[in-house]
Scaffold this motif. Structure first.
Motif, PDB file in Angstrom:
ATOM      1  N   GLU A 122       0.833  -1.199   0.000  1.00 52.68           N
ATOM      2  CA  GLU A 122       0.000   0.000   0.000  1.00 52.68           C
ATOM      3  C   GLU A 122       0.873   1.256   0.000  1.00 52.68           C
ATOM      4  OE1 GLU A 122      -3.096   0.538  -0.298  1.00 52.68           O
ATOM      5  OE2 GLU A 122      -4.203  -1.271   0.189  1.00 52.68           O
ATOM      6  N   LYS A 125       2.270   1.691  -3.482  1.00 50.29           N
ATOM      7  CA  LYS A 125       1.224   2.212  -4.363  1.00 50.29           C
ATOM      8  C   LYS A 125       1.011   3.703  -4.134  1.00 50.29           C
ATOM      9  CE  LYS A 125      -3.743   1.928  -5.237  1.00 50.29           C
ATOM     10  NZ  LYS A 125      -5.020   1.272  -4.848  1.00 50.29           N
ATOM     11  N   ASP A 279      -1.866  -3.030  -7.314  1.00 49.62           N
ATOM     12  CA  ASP A 279      -3.215  -3.421  -6.868  1.00 49.62           C
ATOM     13  C   ASP A 279      -3.389  -4.936  -6.937  1.00 49.62           C
ATOM     14  OD1 ASP A 279      -4.267  -0.946  -6.165  1.00 49.62           O
ATOM     15  OD2 ASP A 279      -4.910  -0.491  -8.213  1.00 49.62           O
ATOM     16  N   ASN A 382      -8.315  -7.450 -10.998  1.00 52.72           N
ATOM     17  CA  ASN A 382      -7.054  -6.717 -11.048  1.00 52.72           C
ATOM     18  C   ASN A 382      -6.145  -7.230 -12.153  1.00 52.72           C
ATOM     19  OD1 ASN A 382      -6.641  -4.631  -8.736  1.00 52.72           O
ATOM     20  ND2 ASN A 382      -7.711  -6.332  -7.759  1.00 52.72           N
TER      21      ASN A 382
END
Length: 490
Positions: A122, A125, A279, A382
């Motif tokens: 995360e 990202k 993702d 995804n």
């Protein structure tokens, strides 16, 4: 007398302030904007730029949130309540019909020890989104700078055309006087004077149209800059010449390769593909178990008086029957403590908190087993998104290649058009000077002279148009090559 002097000084000060204010307003109204000032103002005030900066702020917040996922969560709670009626003492368990107050306090902390590297991904990202937002903002600024430059050059072109029209009409007015002398002397017929007067009227109409074009182009530029004072808006009288650029000398493949490395269109598409891959990794991390650690501390207190059992010091024991022998009927006696119940006030607040506190801590392991295919389907979505972004990246490269090639051809064509228009202008200028000389001595009539002057004026306007068109298209090519918009030289 002193008061009079003070009043005069105050009046002088007020007049001076009003004068300075009028002067500042006049300076602001007479300000003429340079191209660099227009570009800087547009970038600072454009709504699209402001929205892109908000996107950067959001990406910064998302990054801060991703970093926060690594930190423990700490929460505290406190409650205070009153109960009336049959109430159980939370410390003794005795039921009594009373009105009581009680409070409790707790602090809890928790931290994720392992979650399939989800927090780490995360954060990665969030950094990608931050970079993508910065690329998008830079692209918008480049586009706006180029758009402003184009509108600015359009104003210059309109002004140049107006100047050509004014100069030509000035020459015509001079020729009217000269023609009238020749007509009065009998060297030219009166029809020549009528012809040149008609030409002057047409030129006056062209001047009005040119002035209107200048005003319209200025209003368009002011609207682009979000400046509402259209009436006072004007640009500086800058001279823009064709500057030789090394980019124009490079072959198209060099420009395309440089554009793929430097242009934000490809960088944004690459970041979007990286985000899609991240993702996918995040969705797959849900297959892994999650391990959390926790720690809790709690305590409580109340104002209920205590009921306690007290031993009689004078007669500490009592003999009481506890049963009998069934076969003989003999009574069985026993000594028991001689106690009595007494009521004492509730303990002190701090003592109760200390006596009633407790601590709990441990680990919590959560293992996903089955959730209706939601995790599996999310992974599949995804995967599809990754493929879509791969196609978009490839399309962005193809679109950029096509745009660069078109810009290269446009710049090359604009240069050839400008060279041809400049050569034509120089030829028409010589022809016009020759016709003017012949007209001044009466060797040609006004119609032939006006036609020569019209061709010269048209060639001059076309030279101006192709000049500014080539300058703009050359800057587009330089921008694709990787030169920042703020460093383009005009």
């Amino acid at each position: 007398k002193t008061n009079s002097i003070m009043i005069i000084n105050m009046k002088t000060l007020v007049m001076l302030c009003l004068f300075l204010g009028m002067e500042v307003t006049l300076i602001a109204q007479n300000k003429k904007w340079t191209l660099q000032e227009c570009v800087a103002y547009a970038i600072e005030n454009n709504i699209s730029v402001k929205q892109s900066e908000l996107d950067i702020e959001n990406s910064d917040i998302a990054k801060s949130g991703a970093i926060g996922n690594f930190l423990p969560s700490i929460n505290g709670s406190a409650s205070n309540s009153w109960n009336t009626g049959l109430t159980q003492d939370v410390t003794t368990g005795i039921l009594r019909n009373i009105t009581s107050r009680s409070s409790s306090y707790s602090v809890s902390a928790g931290v994720t020890v392992f979650s399939g590297l989800r927090n780490h991904r995360e954060l990665q990202k969030a950094k990608m989104q931050q970079l993508s937002s910065q690329y998008n903002s830079s692209k918008i600024k480049d586009d706006i700078a180029l758009f402003v430059a184009n509108n600015y050059l359009q104003v210059l072109l309109a002004k140049a055309n107006l100047e050509v029209a004014l100069e030509q009409n000035k020459v015509t007015k001079d020729q009217i006087s000269r023609t009238k002398e020749l007509v009065d002397s009998g060297l030219l017929p009166e029809g020549d004077l009528l012809e040149i007067n008609a030409v002057s009227a047409q030129e006056q109409q062209a001047i009005v149209n040119s002035e209107s074009n200048v005003r319209i182009s200025l209003v368009s530029l002011a609207q682009l800059l979000l400046i509402k004072d259209y009436g006072n808006f004007d640009i500086a009288d800058q001279e823009f010449s064709v500057i030789l650029s090394e980019v124009a000398e490079k072959n198209v493949d060099e420009v395309i390769n440089s554009a793929k490395e430097n242009r934000y269109e490809v960088k944004i598409a690459e970041q979007n593909m990286n985000i899609a891959n991240k993702d996918l990794e995040i969705s797959r991390s849900i297959y892994w178990p999650t391990l959390n650690a926790y720690f809790n501390y709690n305590t409580r207190e109340n104002d209920i008086s205590q009921i306690s059992s007290v031993l009689n010091p004078d007669n500490p024991t009592l003999t009481t029957q506890i049963g009998y022998v069934g076969s003989t009927g003999e009574v069985v006696l026993s000594e028991v403590p001689n106690t009595s119940l007494i009521q004492t006030p509730a303990k002190a607040f701090t003592d109760q908190l200390s006596d009633n506190d407790g601590v709990s801590y441990g680990l919590n392991l959560s293992l996903p087993i089955f959730n209706g295919f939601s995790t599996r389907n999310n992974v599949k979505r995804n995967i599809v998104n990754v493929k879509r972004n791969e196609y978009q990246l490839e399309q962005a490269k193809l679109d950029l290649e096509s745009s660069v090639y078109q810009a290269y051809v446009d710049a090359d064509g604009a240069k050839k058009s400008y060279d041809a228009a400049l050569a034509s202008f120089k030829s028409q200028e010589l022809a016009y000077e020759y016709a003017k000389t012949r007209f001044d001595v009466g060797l040609t009539n006004s119609f032939e002279f006006s036609q020569s002057k019209l061709r010269y004026s048209t060639a001059n306007i076309e030279a101006n148009r192709t000049k500014f068109d080539y300058i703009f298209k050359l800057k587009v090519l330089e921008l694709y090559f990787g030169i920042p918009a703020t460093e383009l030289k005009f």
